[in-house]
Design a protein around this motif. Structure first.
Motif, PDB file in Angstrom:
ATOM      1  N   GLU A 112      16.511  -6.279   0.468  1.00  0.00           N
ATOM      2  CA  GLU A 112      15.443  -6.527  -0.507  1.00  0.00           C
ATOM      3  C   GLU A 112      15.730  -5.784  -1.808  1.00  0.00           C
ATOM      4  N   LYS A 113      16.132  -4.515  -1.690  1.00  0.00           N
ATOM      5  CA  LYS A 113      16.490  -3.699  -2.856  1.00  0.00           C
ATOM      6  C   LYS A 113      17.865  -3.100  -2.615  1.00  0.00           C
ATOM      7  N   ALA A 114      18.844  -3.583  -3.369  1.00  0.00           N
ATOM      8  CA  ALA A 114      20.225  -3.121  -3.217  1.00  0.00           C
ATOM      9  C   ALA A 114      20.460  -1.856  -4.042  1.00  0.00           C
ATOM     10  N   LEU A 115      19.651  -0.853  -3.766  1.00  0.00           N
ATOM     11  CA  LEU A 115      19.739   0.437  -4.461  1.00  0.00           C
ATOM     12  C   LEU A 115      20.444   1.447  -3.573  1.00  0.00           C
ATOM     13  N   PRO A 116      20.928   2.542  -4.136  1.00  0.00           N
ATOM     14  CA  PRO A 116      21.473   3.601  -3.285  1.00  0.00           C
ATOM     15  C   PRO A 116      20.373   4.176  -2.384  1.00  0.00           C
ATOM     16  N   MET A 175       9.123  -4.436   6.154  1.00  0.00           N
ATOM     17  CA  MET A 175      10.055  -3.826   5.202  1.00  0.00           C
ATOM     18  C   MET A 175      10.532  -2.493   5.769  1.00  0.00           C
ATOM     19  N   HIS A 176      11.831  -2.215   5.596  1.00  0.00           N
ATOM     20  CA  HIS A 176      12.419  -0.956   6.033  1.00  0.00           C
ATOM     21  C   HIS A 176      12.962  -0.232   4.806  1.00  0.00           C
ATOM     22  N   LEU A 177      12.475   0.988   4.579  1.00  0.00           N
ATOM     23  CA  LEU A 177      12.965   1.824   3.487  1.00  0.00           C
ATOM     24  C   LEU A 177      13.845   2.911   4.090  1.00  0.00           C
ATOM     25  N   PHE A 178      14.961   3.207   3.447  1.00  0.00           N
ATOM     26  CA  PHE A 178      15.944   4.132   3.985  1.00  0.00           C
ATOM     27  C   PHE A 178      16.083   5.353   3.080  1.00  0.00           C
ATOM     28  N   PHE A 179      16.199   6.519   3.718  1.00  0.00           N
ATOM     29  CA  PHE A 179      16.354   7.786   3.002  1.00  0.00           C
ATOM     30  C   PHE A 179      17.344   8.665   3.746  1.00  0.00           C
ATOM     31  N   GLN A 180      17.998   9.525   3.006  1.00  0.00           N
ATOM     32  CA  GLN A 180      18.822  10.565   3.613  1.00  0.00           C
ATOM     33  C   GLN A 180      18.139  11.881   3.284  1.00  0.00           C
ATOM     34  N   ALA A 229       0.835  -1.207   0.000  1.00  0.00           N
ATOM     35  CA  ALA A 229       0.000   0.000   0.000  1.00  0.00           C
ATOM     36  C   ALA A 229       0.867   1.253   0.000  1.00  0.00           C
ATOM     37  N   PHE A 230       1.956   1.228   0.768  1.00  0.00           N
ATOM     38  CA  PHE A 230       2.880   2.367   0.795  1.00  0.00           C
ATOM     39  C   PHE A 230       3.447   2.601  -0.601  1.00  0.00           C
ATOM     40  N   CYS A 231       3.861   1.525  -1.267  1.00  0.00           N
ATOM     41  CA  CYS A 231       4.441   1.635  -2.614  1.00  0.00           C
ATOM     42  C   CYS A 231       3.435   2.181  -3.623  1.00  0.00           C
ATOM     43  N   LYS A 232       2.172   1.796  -3.505  1.00  0.00           N
ATOM     44  CA  LYS A 232       1.138   2.309  -4.409  1.00  0.00           C
ATOM     45  C   LYS A 232       0.843   3.777  -4.136  1.00  0.00           C
ATOM     46  N   THR A 233       0.873   4.157  -2.857  1.00  0.00           N
ATOM     47  CA  THR A 233       0.556   5.525  -2.468  1.00  0.00           C
ATOM     48  C   THR A 233       1.706   6.479  -2.750  1.00  0.00           C
ATOM     49  N   PHE A 234       2.942   6.014  -2.540  1.00  0.00           N
ATOM     50  CA  PHE A 234       4.127   6.853  -2.699  1.00  0.00           C
ATOM     51  C   PHE A 234       5.117   6.208  -3.670  1.00  0.00           C
ATOM     52  N   PRO A 235       4.735   5.993  -4.932  1.00  0.00           N
ATOM     53  CA  PRO A 235       5.631   5.282  -5.855  1.00  0.00           C
ATOM     54  C   PRO A 235       6.973   5.982  -6.049  1.00  0.00           C
ATOM     55  N   GLN A 236       6.999   7.293  -5.877  1.00  0.00           N
ATOM     56  CA  GLN A 236       8.240   8.051  -6.055  1.00  0.00           C
ATOM     57  C   GLN A 236       9.251   7.758  -4.939  1.00  0.00           C
ATOM     58  N   LEU A 237       8.804   7.109  -3.868  1.00  0.00           N
ATOM     59  CA  LEU A 237       9.695   6.816  -2.741  1.00  0.00           C
ATOM     60  C   LEU A 237      10.121   5.349  -2.672  1.00  0.00           C
ATOM     61  N   THR A 238       9.811   4.586  -3.678  1.00  0.00           N
ATOM     62  CA  THR A 238      10.085   3.154  -3.603  1.00  0.00           C
ATOM     63  C   THR A 238      11.448   2.744  -4.157  1.00  0.00           C
ATOM     64  N   GLU A 239      12.080   3.604  -4.909  1.00  0.00           N
ATOM     65  CA  GLU A 239      13.367   3.254  -5.516  1.00  0.00           C
ATOM     66  C   GLU A 239      14.521   3.687  -4.617  1.00  0.00           C
ATOM     67  N   THR A 240      14.565   3.068  -3.448  1.00  0.00           N
ATOM     68  CA  THR A 240      15.611   3.342  -2.469  1.00  0.00           C
ATOM     69  C   THR A 240      16.052   2.037  -1.834  1.00  0.00           C
ATOM     70  N   TYR A 241      17.151   2.081  -1.142  1.00  0.00           N
ATOM     71  CA  TYR A 241      17.653   0.918  -0.434  1.00  0.00           C
ATOM     72  C   TYR A 241      16.573   0.430   0.538  1.00  0.00           C
ATOM     73  N   THR A 242      16.268  -0.880   0.479  1.00  0.00           N
ATOM     74  CA  THR A 242      15.186  -1.446   1.283  1.00  0.00           C
ATOM     75  C   THR A 242      15.625  -2.793   1.844  1.00  0.00           C
ATOM     76  N   GLU A 243      15.242  -3.036   3.106  1.00  0.00           N
ATOM     77  CA  GLU A 243      15.533  -4.314   3.744  1.00  0.00           C
ATOM     78  C   GLU A 243      14.238  -5.000   4.175  1.00  0.00           C
TER      79      GLU A 243
END
Length: 184
Positions: free
Chosen positions: A172-176, A111-116, A89-103
């Protein structure tokens, strides 16, 4: 740019904690209860030394590492989604925030999404989220939505920590780590 992947894939918890420290992040040892049990004044620890960390992990009860968000960790914030339906639901609501490092948590469900962020919210006068829930002491508490945003207090357990289920927290997502201006 904050490198979480190197630490998350370290061969031991001690190696991971030292990698997170080298990345400029505040680390704490945690037990299976996801808490730094036995660490006096843990809520005030900002930048543990290498020798402090090595001393902590001589104790076999510390099977994980947690990061403290906020200014002591280069303005790192973490969104903790409790359950895969919440994450979806978070990914559908905030798709612009999903392309980040995630565990993925050790339970396999969180799921833990990380941002600076360039600017952290003021933890004493935090604005309301669009959901109408107000932050408490550095944590946006959105428990009715199933996620929390950790930005100035608390700690979040990270890979490769062991979970009480016996599983490990994993990448889960090895992104910056995505950089954003703010979370207001």
């Amino acid at each position: 740019m904050i490198d979480l992947l190197t630490a998350a894939t370290a061969p031991t918890i001690l190696d991971a904690a030292l990698c997170y420290r080298r990345a400029g992040l505040t680390v704490l040892p945690v037990t299976l209860n996801k808490f730094p049990e036995g660490i006096s004044g843990h809520e005030n620890i900002q930048h543990p030394t290498k020798s402090q960390i090595q001393h902590w992990y001589q104790n076999p009860r510390y099977v994980g590492v947690a990061l403290r968000p906020g200014v002591t960790s280069q303005n790192l914030i973490m969104i903790d989604c409790d359950g895969l339906p919440v994450y979806e639901a978070f990914c559908k609501t905030f798709p612009q925030l999903t392309e980040t490092y995630t565990e993925r948590s050790g339970s396999g469900q969180g799921m833990h999404l990380f941002f600076q962020v360039d600017r952290l919210p003021d933890s004493q006068h935090t604005p309301e989220l669009k959901s109408g829930k107000v932050a408490k002491k550095g944590i946006f508490n959105t428990s009715d939505l199933g996620f929390e945003i950790f930005f100035d207090k608390g700690q979040v357990v990270v890979a490769p920590s062991q979970h009480k289920s016996g599983n490990r927290y994993t990448v889960e997502k090895a992104l910056p780590v995505m950089r954003v201006s703010n979370i207001d």
